[in-house]
Write a protein that holds these residues in place. Sequence first.
Motif, PDB file in Angstrom:
ATOM      1  N   ALA A 494       0.771  -1.299  -0.031  1.00 17.68           N
ATOM      2  CA  ALA A 494       0.016  -0.037  -0.021  1.00 17.68           C
ATOM      3  C   ALA A 494       0.900   1.302  -0.170  1.00 17.68           C
ATOM      4  O   ALA A 494       0.264   2.373  -0.423  1.00 17.68           O
ATOM      5  N   ALA A 495       1.809   1.332   0.809  1.00 17.81           N
ATOM      6  CA  ALA A 495       2.754   2.423   0.847  1.00 17.81           C
ATOM      7  C   ALA A 495       4.280   2.253   0.690  1.00 17.81           C
ATOM      8  O   ALA A 495       4.908   2.158   1.964  1.00 17.81           O
ATOM      9  N   PRO A 496       4.859   1.923  -0.416  1.00 16.99           N
ATOM     10  CA  PRO A 496       6.300   1.077  -0.689  1.00 16.99           C
ATOM     11  C   PRO A 496       7.228   2.320   0.051  1.00 16.99           C
ATOM     12  O   PRO A 496       8.628   1.975   0.284  1.00 16.99           O
ATOM     13  N   VAL A 530      -3.142   2.026  14.386  1.00 19.52           N
ATOM     14  CA  VAL A 530      -4.051   1.071  13.659  1.00 19.52           C
ATOM     15  C   VAL A 530      -4.858   0.121  14.745  1.00 19.52           C
ATOM     16  O   VAL A 530      -4.117  -0.743  15.575  1.00 19.52           O
ATOM     17  N   THR A 531      -6.155   0.290  14.843  1.00 18.34           N
ATOM     18  CA  THR A 531      -6.679  -0.449  15.904  1.00 18.34           C
ATOM     19  C   THR A 531      -7.880  -1.035  15.486  1.00 18.34           C
ATOM     20  O   THR A 531      -8.287  -0.884  14.284  1.00 18.34           O
ATOM     21  N   ASP A 532      -8.785  -1.747  16.308  1.00 19.70           N
ATOM     22  CA  ASP A 532     -10.076  -2.246  15.822  1.00 19.70           C
ATOM     23  C   ASP A 532     -11.503  -1.829  16.357  1.00 19.70           C
ATOM     24  O   ASP A 532     -11.169  -1.071  17.354  1.00 19.70           O
ATOM     25  N   LEU A 533     -12.307  -2.010  15.661  1.00 21.19           N
ATOM     26  CA  LEU A 533     -13.445  -1.232  16.107  1.00 21.19           C
ATOM     27  C   LEU A 533     -13.956  -1.906  17.362  1.00 21.19           C
ATOM     28  O   LEU A 533     -14.744  -1.152  18.109  1.00 21.19           O
ATOM     29  N   ASP A 534     -13.812  -3.023  17.465  1.00 24.94           N
ATOM     30  CA  ASP A 534     -14.218  -3.790  18.778  1.00 24.94           C
ATOM     31  C   ASP A 534     -15.690  -3.625  19.277  1.00 24.94           C
ATOM     32  O   ASP A 534     -15.875  -3.188  20.294  1.00 24.94           O
ATOM     33  N   SER A 535     -16.685  -3.749  18.342  1.00 24.74           N
ATOM     34  CA  SER A 535     -17.786  -3.543  18.690  1.00 24.74           C
ATOM     35  C   SER A 535     -18.271  -4.582  19.701  1.00 24.74           C
ATOM     36  O   SER A 535     -18.273  -5.719  19.690  1.00 24.74           O
ATOM     37  N   ARG A 639      -2.946  10.046  13.592  1.00 19.50           N
ATOM     38  CA  ARG A 639      -4.148   9.815  12.721  1.00 19.50           C
ATOM     39  C   ARG A 639      -4.444   8.243  13.334  1.00 19.50           C
ATOM     40  O   ARG A 639      -3.617   7.504  13.618  1.00 19.50           O
ATOM     41  N   VAL A 640      -5.737   8.174  13.330  1.00 21.14           N
ATOM     42  CA  VAL A 640      -6.364   6.675  13.885  1.00 21.14           C
ATOM     43  C   VAL A 640      -6.815   6.024  12.497  1.00 21.14           C
ATOM     44  O   VAL A 640      -7.494   6.751  11.735  1.00 21.14           O
ATOM     45  N   ALA A 641      -6.675   4.621  12.650  1.00 19.98           N
ATOM     46  CA  ALA A 641      -7.263   3.958  11.280  1.00 19.98           C
ATOM     47  C   ALA A 641      -8.003   2.780  12.062  1.00 19.98           C
ATOM     48  O   ALA A 641      -7.382   1.937  12.749  1.00 19.98           O
ATOM     49  N   TYR A 642      -9.280   2.696  11.792  1.00 19.12           N
ATOM     50  CA  TYR A 642     -10.042   1.743  12.149  1.00 19.12           C
ATOM     51  C   TYR A 642     -11.196   1.021  11.327  1.00 19.12           C
ATOM     52  O   TYR A 642     -11.280   1.979  10.326  1.00 19.12           O
ATOM     53  N   GLN A 643     -11.803  -0.219  11.520  1.00 14.41           N
ATOM     54  CA  GLN A 643     -12.530  -0.275  10.538  1.00 14.41           C
ATOM     55  C   GLN A 643     -13.947   0.463  10.388  1.00 14.41           C
ATOM     56  O   GLN A 643     -14.439   1.013  11.072  1.00 14.41           O
ATOM     57  N   VAL A 729      -4.906  -5.179   0.808  1.00 21.23           N
ATOM     58  CA  VAL A 729      -4.929  -4.564   2.067  1.00 21.23           C
ATOM     59  C   VAL A 729      -6.288  -4.026   2.556  1.00 21.23           C
ATOM     60  O   VAL A 729      -6.985  -3.252   1.905  1.00 21.23           O
ATOM     61  N   PRO A 730      -6.660  -4.355   3.807  1.00 22.02           N
ATOM     62  CA  PRO A 730      -7.965  -3.739   4.301  1.00 22.02           C
ATOM     63  C   PRO A 730      -7.890  -2.438   3.921  1.00 22.02           C
ATOM     64  O   PRO A 730      -6.882  -1.484   4.400  1.00 22.02           O
ATOM     65  N   THR A 731      -9.022  -1.527   3.650  1.00 22.15           N
ATOM     66  CA  THR A 731      -9.009  -0.167   3.179  1.00 22.15           C
ATOM     67  C   THR A 731      -8.550   0.546   4.350  1.00 22.15           C
ATOM     68  O   THR A 731      -7.863   1.680   4.148  1.00 22.15           O
ATOM     69  N   TYR A 732      -9.002   0.479   5.556  1.00 18.17           N
ATOM     70  CA  TYR A 732      -8.914   1.528   6.647  1.00 18.17           C
ATOM     71  C   TYR A 732      -7.243   1.365   6.877  1.00 18.17           C
ATOM     72  O   TYR A 732      -6.733   2.461   7.165  1.00 18.17           O
ATOM     73  N   ILE A 733      -6.698   0.339   6.728  1.00 18.57           N
ATOM     74  CA  ILE A 733      -5.201   0.374   7.155  1.00 18.57           C
ATOM     75  C   ILE A 733      -4.408   0.713   5.687  1.00 18.57           C
ATOM     76  O   ILE A 733      -3.471   1.765   5.977  1.00 18.57           O
ATOM     77  N   ALA A 734      -4.820   0.628   4.429  1.00 16.72           N
ATOM     78  CA  ALA A 734      -4.229   1.260   3.440  1.00 16.72           C
ATOM     79  C   ALA A 734      -4.428   2.884   3.653  1.00 16.72           C
ATOM     80  O   ALA A 734      -3.533   3.513   3.238  1.00 16.72           O
ATOM     81  N   GLU A 735      -5.370   3.137   3.814  1.00 19.30           N
ATOM     82  CA  GLU A 735      -5.632   4.536   3.949  1.00 19.30           C
ATOM     83  C   GLU A 735      -4.635   5.192   4.906  1.00 19.30           C
ATOM     84  O   GLU A 735      -4.155   6.463   4.778  1.00 19.30           O
ATOM     85  N   GLY A 736      -4.500   4.563   6.156  1.00 21.40           N
ATOM     86  CA  GLY A 736      -3.745   5.146   7.108  1.00 21.40           C
ATOM     87  C   GLY A 736      -1.994   4.920   6.636  1.00 21.40           C
ATOM     88  O   GLY A 736      -1.504   6.039   6.943  1.00 21.40           O
ATOM     89  N   LEU A 737      -1.941   4.185   5.958  1.00 18.78           N
ATOM     90  CA  LEU A 737      -0.211   3.948   5.779  1.00 18.78           C
ATOM     91  C   LEU A 737      -0.128   5.074   4.607  1.00 18.78           C
ATOM     92  O   LEU A 737       0.917   5.643   4.561  1.00 18.78           O
TER      93      LEU A 737
END
Length: 762
Positions: A494-496, A530-535, A639-643, A729-737
Amino acid sequence: MHLQKLGIRNFRRLRDVVIDLAPDISIFVGANNSGKTSAGHALQLFTGKGRFTLHDFSAELWPQFVAFGEGVAGATLPTMSIDIWLHIDGTDIHRVIDLLPSLAWQGALVGMRIAYVPIDPEATKARYTEMRRRALAAVAREDGQAAAFDPAPRNMHDFLREDLNKEYELRYYVLDPARFAADMTADADYVPVALMPSESRSGREILNSLIRVDFLHAQRHLSDSPGGARAEDLSRVLSRFYERNLEQKEDDLDVLRALANSEAMLNDHLERVFEPTLRSLATLGYPGLSNPRLMIRSALDPAAIMSDRGARVHYALGDAEEQGIDPPTLPDHYNGLGFKNLIFMVVELLDLHAQWLAITDGRPLLHLVFIEEPEAHLHAQLQQAFIRKVLDILQLQGEDQRHCSSQVVVTTHSSHILYERGFRPIRYFRRSQTGNRSEILSLSSFYDRTPEGERNFLERYLKLTHCDLFFADAAVLVEGNVERLLLPQMIEIAAPKLRSTYLSILEVGGAFGHRFKPLIEFLGLTALIVTDLDSVVGPPVPDVVAGDPIEAALPVVADEVDNEARPPEENDADDEDEDEEGAGRRAGKACLPELAGAVTSNQMLIQWLPRRRTIADLFAVTPEEKIQPRGGEGTALVRVAYQYRTAVTWREETLQLAGRTLEEAFALENLPWCQANEQRDLGLRIPGAAGKDLSTLVERVHKRVKGSSFKKTDFALGLLGHQPDAWRVPTYIAEGLVWLEGEITPQEQPEEPGGLHVEEAR
């Protein structure tokens, strides 16, 4: 007496900084090109060791040279300066009488400013103008046309590049601590008093009577072979040490007689000198050697007993008691470079220390030693042994202890050295986000102002895992082991560009991550969380109070306890443990994010970013609200990245859905690929998936991931075994990277023709 503060202005990256120094040892850390080495070089140059160059001026000042040479109104030649603040004991006041600002002076702090200033600016301009005129005349064409090229010096900057030290000089001033604030900012109208040289002592002599500065540089050239001119073996280093110090003892007949007549006494002496360090190395193993011990084999010719040919270092093999007084030995080049490098540094420190102590007439009160990157060629255990012993090596004895003092500054990139010393000695050099300049933070102030519980947690955690945080370009805080294992591969996809940066990856979890907020903000780091929504099922969980046990404030989610004892099986046994109506609706129970009224149990999201509780509010957060901008003292860019909801397609059906964890998010965004039989090793394949609709399949994946038989680490390791171009790569992680890549990697800019070439200062 000790050096308490150091103020540096306009020197390389150190545009205007104040460095607090500990009385015993200070450790300078920071990312590359943050100014650690510049601080030592500044003190070296301003105390008269070495010559300034034009590149020592902060790059932001270079256009001022050009403007002054061109006669721009108001333009002046730049200056550099360093403020030295010494803490003085009452018994030493007579030694600093020249630095007392007035008879009303009270306290223990005295200061001296050393400024590098132009001798006569107008005369300098006149000399430049004349040289420029002659250069243009020499290349002018006879037909009156323009010159074929623009000769040097093209401007004042060019002129001073060669003649700086002819046009500038050091001047000395007395500082009044009463005119400075606590952060050592001077009153706006304050003008320091010039230190007028007396008949007996100049400003430089006054400074040299108070402080001696020595340097042990990182460029050490030990070699096992004859090599080039810069290579040295350990025996020659030891010989040079003794030659220097024996010259000062040439009237001591007992010492000379012992050196000339007793090889055994010489061996005992050297062993005694290095005994503390060797004792700490006793447990280290070296191939082919056991318990290495230094021995000196000297010739009997008194004239050459300590020359580089008359004395050699040997390593004794085996145990002393077993081998007797004359064990088998090997020459020094048969041992490892790391061990020799350690001995080299110890010998050099002893040499510097002995030269200072040997000054009998007006010895400086303070011996300040800068040690640059001692970790060079030392493995982890030796780094720790050295930093533990360095103060012992420079320990003063007897009467010297009452009137003199030693102080050490270490610049390092070694997390093992920080492990030994903790937070208090650390001085963190932080690169500014604008311009080629740095700021310096004292971790001792962070230590003092942070509650004990938070402070102890951070210090112990970092000592165990992540001391490299202090050397990183940015920090990435991840939820757990899965993210830590997969992040390098995700970065490559995602971010080489991030691969060329220095990232510190901290595995912190959602429950503990917010406890890193004070340190990240104090350091002013750029950080991605990079964290989880943990609903979970509402009602909302209570906030975690600082100092309270984390576990007491969090709901118990039994389904999320990984049971590594049972292998995953492709059936629904672990997925169907909550099929009864209402069984999965207990407050605090893990649930799908789409459940009405769901909240998060992730304290990172509640207490740091974006400070929301309900899943609905977290979904509604804008991209800007996921970022904590810089602003205010010590504030980091975070910046925070979560689902969040993305389009999930299965067969002909598409829904906007979000995963609760990384594994779920990965399964949803790679759903057809995960359900293929070839990917069954990931543990995400659901039996009979082809006959299920999208909602049912998503619910089964959710139950599979939170089931007790799902092994998250196996999922991560299994994914690493697949080709990275096969999955996304999951979108939320790719955007954060991608965001992090844009913040810390240099942007490609076209080179502008002409102007000054600004080099990155050290």
